[in-house]
Scaffold this motif. Structure first.
Motif, short mmCIF file in Angstrom:
data_model
loop_
_atom_site.label_atom_id
_atom_site.label_comp_id
_atom_site.label_asym_id
_atom_site.label_seq_id
_atom_site.Cartn_x
_atom_site.Cartn_y
_atom_site.Cartn_z
N PHE A 1 -6.26 -12.46 9.75
CA PHE A 1 -7.08 -12.50 10.96
C PHE A 1 -8.28 -11.56 10.81
CE2 PHE A 1 -7.98 -11.09 15.36
CZ PHE A 1 -8.27 -12.33 15.91
N ARG A 2 -8.08 -10.42 10.15
CA ARG A 2 -9.17 -9.45 9.95
C ARG A 2 -10.04 -9.77 8.75
NH1 ARG A 2 -9.67 -4.30 12.19
NH2 ARG A 2 -10.81 -3.78 10.31
N ALA B 1 4.19 -4.86 13.74
CA ALA B 1 3.58 -5.09 12.43
C ALA B 1 2.19 -5.69 12.57
CB ALA B 1 4.47 -6.00 11.60
N PHE B 2 2.01 -6.60 13.53
CA PHE B 2 0.71 -7.22 13.74
C PHE B 2 -0.32 -6.19 14.21
CE2 PHE B 2 -2.45 -9.73 16.01
CZ PHE B 2 -2.65 -10.80 15.15
N VAL B 3 0.05 -5.38 15.20
CA VAL B 3 -0.90 -4.40 15.76
C VAL B 3 -1.23 -3.31 14.75
CG1 VAL B 3 -1.14 -2.63 17.54
CG2 VAL B 3 -0.28 -4.89 18.14
N VAL B 4 -0.23 -2.83 14.03
CA VAL B 4 -0.47 -1.77 13.04
C VAL B 4 -1.39 -2.29 11.93
CG1 VAL B 4 0.62 -0.35 11.26
CG2 VAL B 4 1.58 -0.44 13.54
N THR B 5 -1.20 -3.53 11.52
CA THR B 5 -2.06 -4.09 10.48
C THR B 5 -3.47 -4.33 11.00
OG1 THR B 5 -0.12 -5.11 9.49
CG2 THR B 5 -2.24 -5.92 8.76
N LEU C 1 -4.77 -0.52 10.97
CA LEU C 1 -4.88 -0.02 9.59
C LEU C 1 -4.95 -1.22 8.64
CD1 LEU C 1 -2.19 2.80 9.57
CD2 LEU C 1 -4.64 3.09 9.62
N PRO C 2 -6.11 -1.76 8.41
CA PRO C 2 -6.19 -2.99 7.62
C PRO C 2 -5.84 -2.76 6.15
CG PRO C 2 -8.38 -2.19 8.13
CD PRO C 2 -7.42 -1.31 8.87
N LEU C 3 -5.04 -3.68 5.63
CA LEU C 3 -4.70 -3.75 4.21
C LEU C 3 -4.93 -5.18 3.76
CD1 LEU C 3 -1.31 -1.80 4.05
CD2 LEU C 3 -3.52 -0.99 3.27
N SER C 4 -4.84 -5.39 2.47
CA SER C 4 -4.92 -6.76 1.98
C SER C 4 -3.67 -7.52 2.44
CB SER C 4 -4.99 -6.76 0.46
OG SER C 4 -3.78 -6.31 -0.09
N PRO C 5 -3.75 -8.85 2.49
CA PRO C 5 -2.58 -9.61 2.98
C PRO C 5 -1.30 -9.34 2.20
CG PRO C 5 -4.50 -11.00 2.95
CD PRO C 5 -4.91 -9.71 2.30
N GLY C 6 -1.38 -9.22 0.89
CA GLY C 6 -0.18 -8.96 0.09
C GLY C 6 0.41 -7.59 0.35
N LYS C 7 -0.45 -6.58 0.39
CA LYS C 7 0.04 -5.21 0.65
C LYS C 7 0.58 -5.08 2.06
CE LYS C 7 -2.86 -2.69 -2.59
NZ LYS C 7 -3.92 -1.68 -2.73
N SER C 8 -0.07 -5.72 3.03
CA SER C 8 0.42 -5.63 4.40
C SER C 8 1.77 -6.33 4.55
CB SER C 8 -0.60 -6.20 5.37
OG SER C 8 -0.79 -7.58 5.14
N PHE C 9 1.94 -7.47 3.87
CA PHE C 9 3.22 -8.17 3.93
C PHE C 9 4.34 -7.30 3.38
CE2 PHE C 9 6.57 -10.71 2.04
CZ PHE C 9 6.92 -11.55 3.09
N PHE C 10 4.14 -6.76 2.18
CA PHE C 10 5.21 -5.99 1.55
C PHE C 10 5.46 -4.65 2.24
CE2 PHE C 10 4.26 -8.83 -2.08
CZ PHE C 10 5.52 -9.42 -2.14
N SER C 11 4.44 -4.06 2.81
CA SER C 11 4.62 -2.81 3.54
C SER C 11 5.45 -3.05 4.79
CB SER C 11 3.27 -2.21 3.90
OG SER C 11 3.41 -1.06 4.66
N ALA C 12 5.10 -4.07 5.56
CA ALA C 12 5.86 -4.39 6.77
C ALA C 12 7.26 -4.88 6.42
CB ALA C 12 5.12 -5.44 7.59
N ALA D 1 2.48 -9.22 9.83
CA ALA D 1 1.48 -8.33 9.22
C ALA D 1 0.50 -9.12 8.36
CB ALA D 1 2.17 -7.26 8.40
N CYS D 2 1.01 -10.09 7.65
CA CYS D 2 0.14 -10.92 6.82
C CYS D 2 -0.82 -11.74 7.68
CB CYS D 2 1.01 -11.84 5.95
SG CYS D 2 0.13 -12.67 4.64
N SER D 3 -0.34 -12.21 8.83
CA SER D 3 -1.20 -12.94 9.76
C SER D 3 -2.31 -12.05 10.28
CB SER D 3 -0.38 -13.47 10.94
OG SER D 3 0.58 -14.38 10.49
N ALA D 4 -1.99 -10.81 10.59
CA ALA D 4 -3.02 -9.88 11.06
C ALA D 4 -4.03 -9.58 9.97
CB ALA D 4 -2.38 -8.59 11.56
N ALA D 5 -3.56 -9.48 8.73
CA ALA D 5 -4.48 -9.22 7.62
C ALA D 5 -5.42 -10.39 7.41
CB ALA D 5 -3.69 -8.93 6.35
#
Length: 118
Positions: free
Chosen positions: A110-111, A30-34, A37-48, A104-108
């Motif tokens: 981070f970016r 989840a971290f690497v994919v985010t 493919l960057p998304l907003s923190p909320g979208k990345s959290f719910f997607s993962a 995923a939220c951490s990666a979002a």
């Protein structure tokens, strides 16, 4: 559309990583994919969260049916104090989904662009 590809990529890579790596490989995926493919923190959290929840729930149900609910019933009696194999599957899927969602939220975050305070 970007979040759907994010969802599918996490789902497929987490399944592949889960075959050869430990359970926490979902966080790495989840971290690497985010990051890729960057998304907003909320979208990345719910997607993962949703992708790992569905993956682990399907895998738990598949393995539970294969052994006629024996292990899941015993484990749910021991851990949850209730004889309910589906509840144990939902609880484990929820915990794995939380781990992946926070990764995923951490990666979002981070970016995310950093603002300079002066």
């Amino acid at each position: 559309m970007k979040s759907f590809s994010h969802f599918l990529l996490i789902l497929a890579l987490a399944y592949a990583a889960g075959i050869i790596m430990p359970w926490w490989s979902v966080a790495l995926v989840a971290f690497v994919v985010t990051l890729v493919l960057p998304l907003s923190p909320g979208k990345s959290f719910f997607s993962a969260f949703l992708s790992i929840f569905i993956l682990w729930l399907v895998l738990a149900f598949y393995l539970d049916v294969r052994n006629d609910h024996l292990l899941a019933n015993r484990m749910s009696e021991m851990i949850l104090k209730v004889r309910s194999a589906p509840l144990l599957g939902v609880v484990s899927a929820f915990l794995g989904a939380l781990v992946a969602g926070f990764a995923a939220c951490s990666a979002a975050f981070f970016r995310a662009p950093r603002k300079v305070v002066s």
